[in-house]
Design a protein around this motif. Structure first.
Motif, PDB file in Angstrom:
ATOM      1  N   SER A   1      -4.672  -2.229   5.807  1.00  0.00           N
ATOM      2  CA  SER A   1      -3.352  -1.613   5.715  1.00  0.00           C
ATOM      3  C   SER A   1      -3.413  -0.186   5.160  1.00  0.00           C
ATOM      4  O   SER A   1      -2.493   0.585   5.358  1.00  0.00           O
ATOM      5  CB  SER A   1      -2.386  -2.448   4.852  1.00  0.00           C
ATOM      6  OG  SER A   1      -1.079  -2.317   5.358  1.00  0.00           O
TER       7      SER A   1
ATOM      8  N   ALA B   1       5.933  10.016   0.910  1.00  0.00           N
ATOM      9  CA  ALA B   1       4.938   9.013   1.293  1.00  0.00           C
ATOM     10  C   ALA B   1       5.630   7.993   2.186  1.00  0.00           C
ATOM     11  O   ALA B   1       6.816   8.145   2.499  1.00  0.00           O
ATOM     12  CB  ALA B   1       4.343   8.341   0.057  1.00  0.00           C
ATOM     13  N   GLY B   2       4.892   6.950   2.565  1.00  0.00           N
ATOM     14  CA  GLY B   2       5.430   5.977   3.507  1.00  0.00           C
ATOM     15  C   GLY B   2       6.708   5.312   3.012  1.00  0.00           C
ATOM     16  O   GLY B   2       7.720   5.270   3.725  1.00  0.00           O
ATOM     17  N   ALA B   3       6.679   4.777   1.794  1.00  0.00           N
ATOM     18  CA  ALA B   3       7.842   4.058   1.286  1.00  0.00           C
ATOM     19  C   ALA B   3       9.049   5.001   1.173  1.00  0.00           C
ATOM     20  O   ALA B   3      10.186   4.601   1.432  1.00  0.00           O
ATOM     21  CB  ALA B   3       7.526   3.432  -0.066  1.00  0.00           C
TER      22      ALA B   3
ATOM     23  N   GLU C   1      10.483   5.319   4.542  1.00  0.00           N
ATOM     24  CA  GLU C   1      11.304   4.146   4.875  1.00  0.00           C
ATOM     25  C   GLU C   1      12.694   4.296   4.273  1.00  0.00           C
ATOM     26  O   GLU C   1      13.706   4.041   4.938  1.00  0.00           O
ATOM     27  CB  GLU C   1      10.669   2.874   4.289  1.00  0.00           C
ATOM     28  CG  GLU C   1       9.410   2.431   4.971  1.00  0.00           C
ATOM     29  CD  GLU C   1       8.785   1.241   4.241  1.00  0.00           C
ATOM     30  OE1 GLU C   1       9.526   0.417   3.675  1.00  0.00           O
ATOM     31  OE2 GLU C   1       7.546   1.158   4.222  1.00  0.00           O
TER      32      GLU C   1
ATOM     33  N   HIS D   1       5.255  -5.193   6.015  1.00  0.00           N
ATOM     34  CA  HIS D   1       4.736  -4.671   4.760  1.00  0.00           C
ATOM     35  C   HIS D   1       5.808  -4.845   3.687  1.00  0.00           C
ATOM     36  O   HIS D   1       7.005  -4.714   3.970  1.00  0.00           O
ATOM     37  CB  HIS D   1       4.410  -3.183   4.934  1.00  0.00           C
ATOM     38  CG  HIS D   1       3.544  -2.632   3.846  1.00  0.00           C
ATOM     39  ND1 HIS D   1       4.061  -1.949   2.789  1.00  0.00           N
ATOM     40  CD2 HIS D   1       2.204  -2.675   3.659  1.00  0.00           C
ATOM     41  CE1 HIS D   1       3.067  -1.574   1.992  1.00  0.00           C
ATOM     42  NE2 HIS D   1       1.930  -1.993   2.491  1.00  0.00           N
TER      43      HIS D   1
ATOM     44  N   THR E   1       6.909  -3.032   1.409  1.00  0.00           N
ATOM     45  CA  THR E   1       7.820  -1.916   1.148  1.00  0.00           C
ATOM     46  C   THR E   1       9.056  -1.978   2.046  1.00  0.00           C
ATOM     47  O   THR E   1      10.090  -1.415   1.701  1.00  0.00           O
ATOM     48  CB  THR E   1       7.110  -0.566   1.388  1.00  0.00           C
ATOM     49  OG1 THR E   1       6.425  -0.630   2.627  1.00  0.00           O
ATOM     50  CG2 THR E   1       6.133  -0.251   0.268  1.00  0.00           C
TER      51      THR E   1
ATOM     52  N   THR F   1       7.102  -3.858  11.353  1.00  0.00           N
ATOM     53  CA  THR F   1       5.778  -3.272  11.191  1.00  0.00           C
ATOM     54  C   THR F   1       4.987  -3.682  12.430  1.00  0.00           C
ATOM     55  O   THR F   1       4.766  -4.869  12.658  1.00  0.00           O
ATOM     56  CB  THR F   1       5.092  -3.814   9.917  1.00  0.00           C
ATOM     57  OG1 THR F   1       5.943  -3.604   8.796  1.00  0.00           O
ATOM     58  CG2 THR F   1       3.770  -3.129   9.675  1.00  0.00           C
TER      59      THR F   1
ATOM     60  N   ASP G   1       7.864   0.634  11.310  1.00  0.00           N
ATOM     61  CA  ASP G   1       6.975   1.056  10.225  1.00  0.00           C
ATOM     62  C   ASP G   1       5.728   1.608  10.901  1.00  0.00           C
ATOM     63  O   ASP G   1       4.942   0.866  11.482  1.00  0.00           O
ATOM     64  CB  ASP G   1       6.651  -0.150   9.341  1.00  0.00           C
ATOM     65  CG  ASP G   1       5.722   0.204   8.195  1.00  0.00           C
ATOM     66  OD1 ASP G   1       4.880   1.107   8.367  1.00  0.00           O
ATOM     67  OD2 ASP G   1       5.827  -0.425   7.126  1.00  0.00           O
TER      68      ASP G   1
ATOM     69  N   ALA H   1       3.080   3.015   9.670  1.00  0.00           N
ATOM     70  CA  ALA H   1       1.861   3.160   8.863  1.00  0.00           C
ATOM     71  C   ALA H   1       0.630   2.723   9.645  1.00  0.00           C
ATOM     72  O   ALA H   1      -0.484   3.133   9.341  1.00  0.00           O
ATOM     73  CB  ALA H   1       1.988   2.355   7.577  1.00  0.00           C
ATOM     74  N   ASN H   2       0.835   1.861  10.638  1.00  0.00           N
ATOM     75  CA  ASN H   2      -0.300   1.366  11.417  1.00  0.00           C
ATOM     76  C   ASN H   2      -0.487   2.124  12.729  1.00  0.00           C
ATOM     77  O   ASN H   2      -1.071   1.612  13.680  1.00  0.00           O
ATOM     78  CB  ASN H   2      -0.128  -0.136  11.667  1.00  0.00           C
ATOM     79  CG  ASN H   2      -0.264  -0.923  10.374  1.00  0.00           C
ATOM     80  OD1 ASN H   2      -0.864  -0.444   9.409  1.00  0.00           O
ATOM     81  ND2 ASN H   2       0.288  -2.117  10.335  1.00  0.00           N
TER      82      ASN H   2
ATOM     83  N   HIS I   1       8.684   5.920  10.271  1.00  0.00           N
ATOM     84  CA  HIS I   1       7.960   6.850   9.394  1.00  0.00           C
ATOM     85  C   HIS I   1       6.487   6.878   9.778  1.00  0.00           C
ATOM     86  O   HIS I   1       5.937   5.895  10.282  1.00  0.00           O
ATOM     87  CB  HIS I   1       8.119   6.482   7.913  1.00  0.00           C
ATOM     88  CG  HIS I   1       7.267   5.332   7.470  1.00  0.00           C
ATOM     89  ND1 HIS I   1       7.701   4.027   7.465  1.00  0.00           N
ATOM     90  CD2 HIS I   1       5.983   5.293   7.018  1.00  0.00           C
ATOM     91  CE1 HIS I   1       6.738   3.235   7.030  1.00  0.00           C
ATOM     92  NE2 HIS I   1       5.677   3.976   6.764  1.00  0.00           N
TER      93      HIS I   1
ATOM     94  N   ASN J   1       2.575   7.702   8.239  1.00  0.00           N
ATOM     95  CA  ASN J   1       1.827   7.889   6.996  1.00  0.00           C
ATOM     96  C   ASN J   1       0.724   8.886   7.320  1.00  0.00           C
ATOM     97  O   ASN J   1      -0.365   8.506   7.751  1.00  0.00           O
ATOM     98  CB  ASN J   1       1.211   6.574   6.511  1.00  0.00           C
ATOM     99  CG  ASN J   1       2.249   5.607   5.988  1.00  0.00           C
ATOM    100  OD1 ASN J   1       3.173   5.255   6.707  1.00  0.00           O
ATOM    101  ND2 ASN J   1       2.116   5.200   4.746  1.00  0.00           N
TER     102      ASN J   1
ATOM    103  N   HIS K   1      -1.126  10.454   5.463  1.00  0.00           N
ATOM    104  CA  HIS K   1      -2.316  10.250   4.623  1.00  0.00           C
ATOM    105  C   HIS K   1      -3.194   9.131   5.159  1.00  0.00           C
ATOM    106  O   HIS K   1      -4.379   9.099   4.866  1.00  0.00           O
ATOM    107  CB  HIS K   1      -1.922   9.997   3.164  1.00  0.00           C
ATOM    108  CG  HIS K   1      -0.774   9.046   2.998  1.00  0.00           C
ATOM    109  ND1 HIS K   1       0.471   9.318   3.494  1.00  0.00           N
ATOM    110  CD2 HIS K   1      -0.681   7.824   2.409  1.00  0.00           C
ATOM    111  CE1 HIS K   1       1.293   8.308   3.184  1.00  0.00           C
ATOM    112  NE2 HIS K   1       0.610   7.391   2.547  1.00  0.00           N
ATOM    113  N   LYS K   2      -2.634   8.209   5.933  1.00  0.00           N
ATOM    114  CA  LYS K   2      -3.479   7.173   6.526  1.00  0.00           C
ATOM    115  C   LYS K   2      -3.985   7.622   7.895  1.00  0.00           C
ATOM    116  O   LYS K   2      -5.176   7.748   8.123  1.00  0.00           O
ATOM    117  CB  LYS K   2      -2.684   5.869   6.666  1.00  0.00           C
ATOM    118  CG  LYS K   2      -2.295   5.271   5.331  1.00  0.00           C
ATOM    119  CD  LYS K   2      -1.472   4.004   5.504  1.00  0.00           C
ATOM    120  CE  LYS K   2      -1.046   3.488   4.130  1.00  0.00           C
ATOM    121  NZ  LYS K   2      -0.092   2.383   4.211  1.00  0.00           N
TER     122      LYS K   2
HETATM  123  C1  PLP Z   1       0.866   1.856   3.296  1.00  0.00           C
HETATM  124  C2  PLP Z   1       1.951   1.210   4.011  1.00  0.00           C
HETATM  125  C3  PLP Z   1       3.298   1.472   3.688  1.00  0.00           C
HETATM  126  C4  PLP Z   1       3.736   2.317   2.509  1.00  0.00           C
HETATM  127  O1  PLP Z   1       3.227   3.604   2.535  1.00  0.00           O
HETATM  128  P1  PLP Z   1       2.964   4.436   1.192  1.00  0.00           P
HETATM  129  O2  PLP Z   1       2.552   5.780   1.673  1.00  0.00           O
HETATM  130  O3  PLP Z   1       1.906   3.705   0.443  1.00  0.00           O
HETATM  131  O4  PLP Z   1       4.259   4.472   0.428  1.00  0.00           O
HETATM  132  C5  PLP Z   1       4.273   0.890   4.479  1.00  0.00           C
HETATM  133  N1  PLP Z   1       3.957   0.073   5.489  1.00  0.00           N
HETATM  134  C6  PLP Z   1       2.676  -0.230   5.818  1.00  0.00           C
HETATM  135  C7  PLP Z   1       2.388  -1.122   6.987  1.00  0.00           C
HETATM  136  C8  PLP Z   1       1.635   0.332   5.091  1.00  0.00           C
HETATM  137  O5  PLP Z   1       0.369   0.035   5.418  1.00  0.00           O
END
Ligand code: PLP
Length: 496
Positions: free
Chosen positions: A77, A137-139, A142, A171, A173, A215, A244, A246-247, A266, A268, A270-271
């Motif tokens: 994640s 950041a991600g949260a 959101e 996730h 969050t 997600t 979400d 992030a993935n 959103h 991420n 940074h990911k």
């Molecule tokens: C990391 C993550 C988040 C939250 O992102 P942050 O940048 O840590 O706030 C939300 N959803 C998923 C699926 C994530 O992997």
């Protein structure tokens, strides 16, 4: 659990009276009066050290850290990919580094051009109509996205929508973000293939639904096989679809969430786009929206306020969307640490390179899953995306996921995410990322297979792991409950 006694010297133990690391230059301003005596302290609890003492102390401590630059880091994640060092060079270019967000726009046209281009690139990558770079950041992204969803319904006089639908494979969050806005959360279970249970979703959809937060790929590493149907069900009851993102590392150049029908998502940065994170690194959680939500984005966005021509470049500046929800953050998001680094990463890869990123990330995860399938139970066992979840337990054994995670440290690997997602018993959530080669994937799989053997032959070795790290098994509950945040202060210090 072993009671760990930390015996590392603190910087105060190393202090020696009179030792110093700096020479003050002669004052070039007139001496001023000191504040009144009762406001002054006789001495400050500062350690006295030479530069070399300080450097050695912190170098020594830094060697206790495990990082993506020192080894494989399959933290599911979190997408702990290798961060190319050229990103560090660009974000330290003086024109980016030595600017202030309150400077007149004429003096920061390069920065604004980068931000504008980034908005455009993220639109192209995701299929959304408009993007804000503001969220931290991600949260935070959101929270911004859910604010936009609420503002949209309110603007239409649709006030009875208070429920947010969240699958149990989301996730954590996601429900937290909607909950922070006072919405009630309706949880939808996953079916046996790790998809959203469509019948339960249909039953939950009515005219009180704000929308759904999906997600996708979910926290099981599964791409929902009915994603378009899910979006249609939510839209049919007047809800909005939150993605979400992030993935996104699994999807670059393959499918665009905007094209699938998501209304808001959103990123991420940074990911997905290689910004060092975790341990306090800067996040960056831009939000993309479909056309009908574009007017609600936070202000300001970066826009072209004067068109250019053959001779003159355009003039970039800040613009305010018509029904903006307001600011999400002071200034304009994490510029150097987040945006410049990820801009560099995207520019270096180009469209084909980004597609390679996702294809290798998915290939690596499937390769590892296939190597481990015979040894570890994979409860949702089908082609995975960029990560997969195994069970960290064996029949007839009292070895748990935590023991396996700790034992991996003895093999010089960072443990995978464990005990998440909650819908898998003793979960080990493994995300290798695209930046690992076959040798490191093989070595990691071999270690996990070896550990499975040890769980039968020497289970106590796992229960008491790790053995080769500077400190042994920590009491994680105690560490979280009884925080000691100022152990660097000398024992006799009092701030009275
Ligand atoms: C990391 C993550 C988040 C939250 O992102 P942050 O940048 O840590 O706030 C939300 N959803 C998923 C699926 C994530 O992997």
């Amino acid at each position: 659990m072993t009671d760990v006694k930390i015996v590392e010297p603190t910087i105060f133990d190393l202090s020696s009276p009179g030792r110093t690391g700096v020479t003050m230059p002669a004052s070039d301003v007139p001496a001023a009066d000191l504040p009144p005596q009762h406001l002054l302290r006789a001495d400050l609890p500062l350690p006295e050290l030479a530069e070399v003492d300080v450097v050695r102390h912190y170098m020594h401590l830094s060697k206790f850290n495990y990082s993506v630059d020192s080894g494989f880091y399959p933290l599911g994640s979190c997408t702990m990919k290798y961060n190319p060092k050229i990103n560090e060079d660009t974000c330290r270019l003086p024109g980016f580094l030595f600017t202030h967000p309150l400077q007149p726009i004429e003096t920061v046209q390069g920065n604004l051009a980068l931000m504008y281009t980034m908005q455009e690139w993220l639109k192209e990558i995701s299929g959304f109509a408009a993007v804000t770079l503001q969220p931290a950041a991600g949260a935070h992204g959101e929270f911004c996205g859910v604010l936009i969803m609420r503002a949209y319904h309110k603007s239409r006089g649709d006030h009875k929508r208070t429920k947010m639908i969240v699958p149990d494979s989301a996730h954590g969050t996601n429900p937290a973000s909607a909950g922070m806005l006072g919405m009630s959360i309706v949880v939808i279970p996953s079916d046996e293939r790790g998809n959203v249970d469509l019948e339960k979703l249909k039953a939950a959809c009515d005219d009180t639904v704000v929308g759904m937060m999906l997600t996708n790929p979910n926290t099981l590493g599964m791409f929902d096989e009915h994603v378009e149907e899910i979006i249609k069900i939510v839209h049919d009851c007047g809800g909005l679809m939150y993605g979400d993102g992030a993935n996104l590392n699994a999807l670059l150049g393959i499918v665009r969430p905007g094209d699938l029908g998501f209304d808001v998502m959103h990123f991420n940065l940074h990911k997905t786009f290689a910004v060092p994170h975790g341990g306090g690194g800067p996040g960056s959680g831009p939000v993309g929206v479909a056309e009908r939500l574009a007017d609600f984005l936070p202000e300001p966005l970066v826009g072209i306020i004067e068109e250019g021509d053959e001779e003159e470049p355009p003039l970039f500046g800040f613009v305010k969307p018509e029904k903006s929800i307001g600011r999400m953050k002071a200034f304009h998001g994490h510029f150097g640490g987040g945006l410049v680094r990820s801009f560099t990463y995207i520019a270096m890869h180009g469209p084909d390179g980004l597609k390679d990123v996702s294809q290798y990330a998915v290939l690596n995860a499937n390769y590892l899953q296939a190597k481990l399938r015979d040894t570890y139970t994979i409860p949702y066992d089908r082609i995975c995306m960029h990560e997969f979840v195994a069970e960290g337990r064996f029949e007839g054994s009292d070895v748990r996921a935590l023991d396996i995670a700790k034992r991996l440290m003895d093999y010089n690997f960072h443990p995978p995410t464990n005990y998440f997602p909650l819908i898998v018993h003793e979960a080990l959530m493994i995300e290798p990322t695209e930046t690992e080669n076959k040798d490191s994937l093989d070595a990691f799989a071999d270690a996990l297979i070896k550990i499975a053997e040890e769980s039968k032959s020497q289970p106590e070795l796992l229960h008491s792991a790790p053995h080769i790290t500077p400190f042994g098994r920590m009491d994680e509950v105690k560490a979280a409950r009884e925080l000691v945040l100022c152990c660097w202060l000398p024992e006799n210090y009092s701030d009275q």
